[in-house]
Design an enzyme around this catalytic site. Structure first.
Site, PDB file in Angstrom:
ATOM      1  N   GLY A 106       0.813  -1.212   0.000  1.00  0.00           N
ATOM      2  CA  GLY A 106       0.000   0.000   0.000  1.00  0.00           C
ATOM      3  C   GLY A 106       0.843   1.257   0.000  1.00  0.00           C
ATOM      4  O   GLY A 106       2.063   1.196   0.191  1.00  0.00           O
ATOM      5  N   HIS A 333     -21.373   7.269 -11.211  1.00  0.00           N
ATOM      6  CA  HIS A 333     -20.739   6.284 -12.091  1.00  0.00           C
ATOM      7  C   HIS A 333     -20.508   4.954 -11.358  1.00  0.00           C
ATOM      8  O   HIS A 333     -20.927   3.892 -11.818  1.00  0.00           O
ATOM      9  CB  HIS A 333     -19.418   6.872 -12.591  1.00  0.00           C
ATOM     10  CG  HIS A 333     -18.627   5.974 -13.490  1.00  0.00           C
ATOM     11  ND1 HIS A 333     -18.549   6.156 -14.857  1.00  0.00           N
ATOM     12  CD2 HIS A 333     -17.879   4.879 -13.225  1.00  0.00           C
ATOM     13  CE1 HIS A 333     -17.789   5.217 -15.372  1.00  0.00           C
ATOM     14  NE2 HIS A 333     -17.359   4.420 -14.411  1.00  0.00           N
ATOM     15  N   GLU A 334     -19.882   5.043 -10.201  1.00  0.00           N
ATOM     16  CA  GLU A 334     -19.572   3.806  -9.469  1.00  0.00           C
ATOM     17  C   GLU A 334     -20.848   3.120  -8.977  1.00  0.00           C
ATOM     18  O   GLU A 334     -20.929   1.887  -8.967  1.00  0.00           O
ATOM     19  CB  GLU A 334     -18.640   4.093  -8.285  1.00  0.00           C
ATOM     20  CG  GLU A 334     -17.273   4.663  -8.669  1.00  0.00           C
ATOM     21  CD  GLU A 334     -16.530   3.834  -9.701  1.00  0.00           C
ATOM     22  OE1 GLU A 334     -16.725   2.598  -9.742  1.00  0.00           O
ATOM     23  OE2 GLU A 334     -15.765   4.421 -10.499  1.00  0.00           O
TER      24      GLU A 334
HETATM   25 ZN    ZN Z   1     -16.188   2.715 -14.467  1.00  0.00          ZN
END
Ligand code: ZN
Ligand code: ADP
Ligand code: MG
Length: 492
Positions: A106, A333-334
């Protein structure tokens, strides 16, 4: 104090000797030489031999998991692995191969070092740390030797402290563990990496002192595959930038020892610090305290935090939170992706977030599916539907598409091609080499249009729901799959 008196007496006697007419030059010379020698010894001899010795004297770190804010899933995965490591008898009884390596992957400042230390505390192990760059030397063989020393030091440290286990933490493992042969003219890297693999392969559940290697990297993509094989770093724990909720708990942790004024709202600070890592947040609380001290106010006020946010952003060249319009678009969108995914395959979403990572603005992560050896037509259509749902949701709810969907389309096109070349379309059996480009293009468009129409219907039916979920997502920045499903259930 004693030193001063000593010097006083010395100088006093010299003066007396001088008055008596004694030649003091040789004495002076000897004195200076003595001081010089003493300094050399204390610096190199006693303290210097010794950074190794010093490291040996560090015992078990006293960081507990609850001092690490957020990182719930990383902590959970890590603790699961550690519980397993702790159950030595069970492992032996079952003849299980022990976990030898855990890789924390990460961005910087997200708490990887802290997690490794907490792991040592949790397992009652001594802790020995090193950084990948320490092993890279110009002299052949030195890196490998240092790896051997590291392992031996860890064992010795455990013995000295009467512990039966040790954790070796290797930070920036990518420096010594990038793909072999990649760094030209540096066989040295390869030797060092080989030595690490040899040491790890040599570990066994029957060892008197159990060693666990925890490594950290933010470049997992460049690691040599040999490191990730079973019996090496085969547990990978993702450590991510904190969500808003996680930022709040990190801020709470780092302000626990600071006097806060009544007007301080850590919630709003958490909201304003999109994309901050734990280290940035720690830095932020520190800066705020410094500002308050400079103003001579006894408590840290909200304005000090706000000012500190700007300082950290400028200092670290961090992006500010995207503006509200952009956030809304990303969230819609998500949510589009996630909703389609849940409609077509209930229970399939594992995380949805609008925290950007790399190039992707937000993302939806799906629960792992069984490996598919064959992809059916239905499966491919579902995948295409989910891919284009982000753009469809943008179009229907925000009345325009954006460039955020480019990758989605590329994925959809790839899958349409698979359908075509598997003979699933009206074109029948066609070969990749022989099909005319124009025809291929037409067929891809037809497939995508057909699916888009179906997706439009689903998105239209759920417009209100998508809007509401997106709004809540902007607030929370991240939902687990379960949270998302609960929300959908409540809103329906
Ligand atoms: Zn997308
Ligand atoms: P990494 O190893 O991922 O670069 P560190 O563990 O070294 O990050 O973190 C650096 C500092 O940032 C820590 O000492 C701590 O003050 C702060 N920090 C980072 N992540 C967190 C967290 N999740 N909770 C609390 N403090 C954190
Ligand atoms: Mg670190």
């Amino acid at each position: 104090m004693v030193k001063e008196i000593g010097i006083g007496i010395g100088v006093g006697s010299l003066i007396i000797l001088l008055i008596e007419g004694f030649n003091i030059l040789p004495l002076l010379f000897l004195g200076i030489l003595g001081i010089f020698l003493y300094q050399m010894l204390t610096q190199n001899g006693i303290a210097g031999t010794t950074s190794r010795q010093q490291a040996l004297n560090k015992k078990i770190p006293s960081i507990e998991f609850n001092k690490i804010g957020g990182q719930d899933s990383a902590k959970k995965e890590l603790i699961e692995a550690l519980d397993f490591v702790k159950d030595l008898n069970g492992i032996k009884h079952m003849g299980i191969r022990a976990i030898k390596g855990i890789l924390l992957s990460g961005p910087p400042g997200t708490g990887k070092t802290m997690l490794a230390k907490a792991a040592a505390y949790y397992t009652d192990s001594v802790f020995r740390s090193a950084s990948g760059s320490e092993f890279i030397e110009m002299y052949a063989g030195l890196g490998a030797k240092r790896v051997r020393n590291l392992f031996n030091d860890a064992r010795q440290l455990a013995r000295k402290n009467n512990k039966s286990s040790a954790i070796i933490f290797i930070d920036e493992i990518d420096v010594l563990g990038s793909k072999r042969g990649q760094v030209s003219s540096h066989l040295e890297y390869d030797q060092t990496l080989n030595q690490l693999l040899v040491e790890m392969d040599g570990l066994s559940v029957d060892d008197q002192i159990q060693l666990l290697i925890i490594a950290a990297t933010n470049r997992i993509d460049i690691l040599d595959q040999a490191l990730l094989r079973p019996g090496r770093f085969d547990r990978i724990v993702q450590v991510e930038l904190p969500s808003k909720q996680a930022r709040l708990s990190i801020l709470r942790i780092h302000t626990a020892n600071k006097p806060l004024a009544k007007d301080v709202e850590l919630e709003s600070i958490a909201r304003e610090t999109f994309q901050f890592s734990g280290a940035h947040l720690e830095n932020l609380t520190n800066e705020a305290a410094i500002l308050a001290l400079r103003e001579d106010t006894p408590q840290i006020k909200q304005k000090h935090f706000i000012e500190a946010i700007d300082k950290v952003i400028m200092g670290e060249k961090l992006d500010r939170r995207p503006n509200q319009t952009e956030l809304t678009r990303i969230a819609v969108h998500e949510t589009g992706h996630a909703l389609l995914s849940e409609v077509l395959k209930p229970g399939s979403v594992s995380t949805i977030t609008i925290t950007s990572r790399g190039k992707a603005l937000g993302y939806v992560r799906h629960n792992p599916e069984d490996d598919l050896y064959l992809q059916t037509e239905d499966y491919l259509e579902e995948q295409i539907s989910i891919s284009i749902a982000g753009a469809v949701a943008e179009k229907l709810l925000l009345s325009s598409k954006s460039t955020g969907a480019r990758n989605d389309f590329e994925k959809a096109i790839q899958m349409a091609k698979i359908m075509i070349f598997s003979g699933m379309t009206k074109l029948g059996m066609v070969g990749e080499e022989t099909i005319p480009r124009e025809l291929l293009h037409q067929e891809i468009s037809r497939i995508l249009q057909d699916i888009e129409e179906k997706v439009m219907i689903i998105v239209k039916d759920n417009q209100g729901l998508i809007r509401q979920v997106a709004d809540e997502l902007i607030e929370a920045e991240r939902f687990s799959g379960d949270q998302l499903r609960q929300l959908i259930k409540n809103k329906c």
